[in-house]
Motif scaffolding. Structure first.
Motif, mmCIF file in Angstrom:
data_model
loop_
_atom_site.group_PDB
_atom_site.id
_atom_site.type_symbol
_atom_site.label_atom_id
_atom_site.label_comp_id
_atom_site.label_asym_id
_atom_site.label_seq_id
_atom_site.Cartn_x
_atom_site.Cartn_y
_atom_site.Cartn_z
ATOM 1 N N PHE A 184 1.797 -2.388 -6.564
ATOM 2 C CA PHE A 184 1.455 -1.209 -5.774
ATOM 3 C C PHE A 184 -0.063 -1.057 -5.675
ATOM 4 N N VAL A 185 -0.530 -0.838 -4.463
ATOM 5 C CA VAL A 185 -1.956 -0.630 -4.205
ATOM 6 C C VAL A 185 -2.111 0.800 -3.674
ATOM 7 N N PRO A 186 -2.710 1.715 -4.465
ATOM 8 C CA PRO A 186 -2.848 3.104 -3.989
ATOM 9 C C PRO A 186 -3.727 3.173 -2.740
ATOM 10 N N VAL A 187 -3.262 3.894 -1.733
ATOM 11 C CA VAL A 187 -4.031 4.076 -0.500
ATOM 12 C C VAL A 187 -4.028 5.552 -0.127
ATOM 13 N N VAL A 188 -4.951 5.915 0.739
ATOM 14 C CA VAL A 188 -4.974 7.256 1.316
ATOM 15 C C VAL A 188 -4.984 7.085 2.836
ATOM 16 N N ALA A 189 -4.904 8.193 3.537
ATOM 17 C CA ALA A 189 -4.795 8.108 4.997
ATOM 18 C C ALA A 189 -5.975 7.373 5.622
ATOM 19 N N SER A 190 -7.158 7.513 5.048
ATOM 20 C CA SER A 190 -8.359 6.944 5.679
ATOM 21 C C SER A 190 -8.530 5.446 5.452
ATOM 22 N N LEU A 241 10.391 8.228 -3.015
ATOM 23 C CA LEU A 241 11.264 7.603 -2.020
ATOM 24 C C LEU A 241 10.656 6.292 -1.498
ATOM 25 N N GLU A 242 9.391 6.327 -1.141
ATOM 26 C CA GLU A 242 8.757 5.122 -0.585
ATOM 27 C C GLU A 242 8.559 4.042 -1.648
ATOM 28 N N ILE A 243 8.433 4.456 -2.883
ATOM 29 C CA ILE A 243 8.317 3.474 -3.977
ATOM 30 C C ILE A 243 9.632 2.703 -4.110
ATOM 31 N N GLU A 244 10.753 3.426 -3.966
ATOM 32 C CA GLU A 244 12.057 2.758 -4.024
ATOM 33 C C GLU A 244 12.205 1.764 -2.877
ATOM 34 N N MET A 257 2.602 -1.820 4.310
ATOM 35 C CA MET A 257 2.147 -0.450 4.081
ATOM 36 C C MET A 257 3.313 0.507 4.258
ATOM 37 N N ILE A 258 3.607 1.249 3.198
ATOM 38 C CA ILE A 258 4.640 2.291 3.243
ATOM 39 C C ILE A 258 3.965 3.551 2.753
ATOM 40 N N ALA A 259 3.364 4.320 3.646
ATOM 41 C CA ALA A 259 2.473 5.395 3.198
ATOM 42 C C ALA A 259 2.488 6.593 4.141
ATOM 43 N N THR A 260 3.673 7.104 4.450
ATOM 44 C CA THR A 260 3.848 8.352 5.219
ATOM 45 C C THR A 260 3.048 8.355 6.523
ATOM 46 N N MET A 261 3.002 7.227 7.204
ATOM 47 C CA MET A 261 2.184 7.152 8.419
ATOM 48 C C MET A 261 3.007 7.460 9.676
ATOM 49 N N SER A 262 2.516 8.382 10.485
ATOM 50 C CA SER A 262 3.172 8.677 11.756
ATOM 51 C C SER A 262 2.986 7.506 12.711
ATOM 52 N N ASP A 263 4.017 7.231 13.497
ATOM 53 C CA ASP A 263 3.993 6.124 14.459
ATOM 54 C C ASP A 263 3.485 6.653 15.794
ATOM 55 N N GLY A 294 0.838 -1.195 0.000
ATOM 56 C CA GLY A 294 0.000 0.000 0.000
ATOM 57 C C GLY A 294 0.867 1.237 0.000
ATOM 58 N N VAL A 295 0.714 2.092 -1.017
ATOM 59 C CA VAL A 295 1.551 3.285 -1.152
ATOM 60 C C VAL A 295 0.681 4.488 -1.496
ATOM 61 N N ARG A 296 1.234 5.673 -1.265
ATOM 62 C CA ARG A 296 0.548 6.897 -1.645
ATOM 63 C C ARG A 296 0.768 7.147 -3.135
#
Length: 291
Positions: free
Chosen positions: A91-97, A73-76, A111-117, A53-55
């Protein structure tokens, strides 16, 4: 004689009961066998594909180029994991929700999608350590403005996006006045018209703006230290976090930090060097000289 007849009757009754029980058991619907837990690591190798899952809309971390290809960057990062496994990446496009939901439902393996921990997300998905990136909030302002500290901004007006999580802490801690707008384009216009001293924003996005090759932001800078640094987490399903799959992903992240691969990808994506990546690389790189 009467006693013997009673014994024979009892044995017959027991045999009938046993026969009925056996028959009932044979006719009862079979109880579904418990399903073994899915071994995600083996599943990926068996199927020959890694679903990530990527943005698709978050430049420069994950987005589509004019040819419709996923880049960033996350795609790499995703491609590198697939290469190391010897499988194809999907690649599976995802959004925050929906990004955590897709992972829970098995639509993605990773999941590599700019998510805060943050704590509440750790209860939903398996956030793997170490963290791979980090960001906080900062201010982009004209180079003619050179505050030495955040406290120098007390009472000054900063532009911002409505609802941004950092508007409140910036107001409470540093006494700034917030002039909020609904969208990025409105804030950019207000900043260029000097309706505010600067724009309080995500520091890594400010870094991207300052690195813009068009030169639009060449007269601006980011002179202050970032605040409320929050790490980003790469995630697997919660049950995979401590399995072979979760540990493989965690080891891969550590290797990226050790070798400086994340710093290379960050530079290639046009992002100013992240202090977090530099710290992680210095901490994990090999300090032993063998020649």
């Amino acid at each position: 004689m009467i006693f013997a007849d009673q014994i024979r009757s009892g044995v017959l009754a027991a045999m009938v009961a046993l026969g009925l029980a056996t028959s009932a058991a044979a006719q009862a619907p079979a109880t579904p066998a418990a399903q073994p837990p899915v071994n995600t690591f083996q599943k990926i190798q068996r199927e020959g594909v890694l679903k990530v899952g990527v943005r698709a809309d978050y430049r420069p971390w994950g987005f589509r180029n004019p040819q419709g290809e996923f880049v960033g960057l996350e795609i790499e990062m995703a491609r590198d994991i697939a290469r190391s496994l010897g499988v194809r990446v999907e690649f599976v496009p995802v959004v925050a929700s929906n990004r955590m939901q897709f992972l829970q439902q098995g639509q993605t393996d990773l999941m590599i999608a700019t998510m805060s921990d943050v704590a509440d997300r750790r209860r939903v998905v398996g956030i793997v350590h170490p963290n791979y990136y980090s960001s906080g909030f900062n201010v982009i302002m004209p180079k003619s403005v050179t505050p030495a500290a955040w406290e120098n901004l007390r009472g000054r007006t900063l532009c911002a996006i409505q609802g941004a999580w950092y508007n409140r802490p910036a107001t409470e801690r540093f006494g700034v006045e917030i002039l909020a707008f609904t969208g990025v384009s409105e804030v950019e216009t207000a900043l260029e018209q000097r309706r505010c001293l600067g724009w309080i924003y995500d520091d890594n996005l400010i870094a991207v703006m300052l690195a813009d090759a068009s030169g639009r932001w060449k007269d601006f800078h980011q002179p202050l230290a970032s605040q409320s640094d929050t790490p980003w987490g790469l995630a697997v399903r919660l049950e995979d976090r401590d399995s072979a799959w979760g540990r493989y992903v965690g080891g891969t992240i550590a290797e990226w930090h050790r070798t400086g691969k994340l710093l290379e990808w960050e530079k290639a994506a046009g992002i100013a060097e992240s202090p977090f990546l530099r710290r992680m690389h210095d901490a994990l790189r090999d300090h032993v000289r063998t020649n």
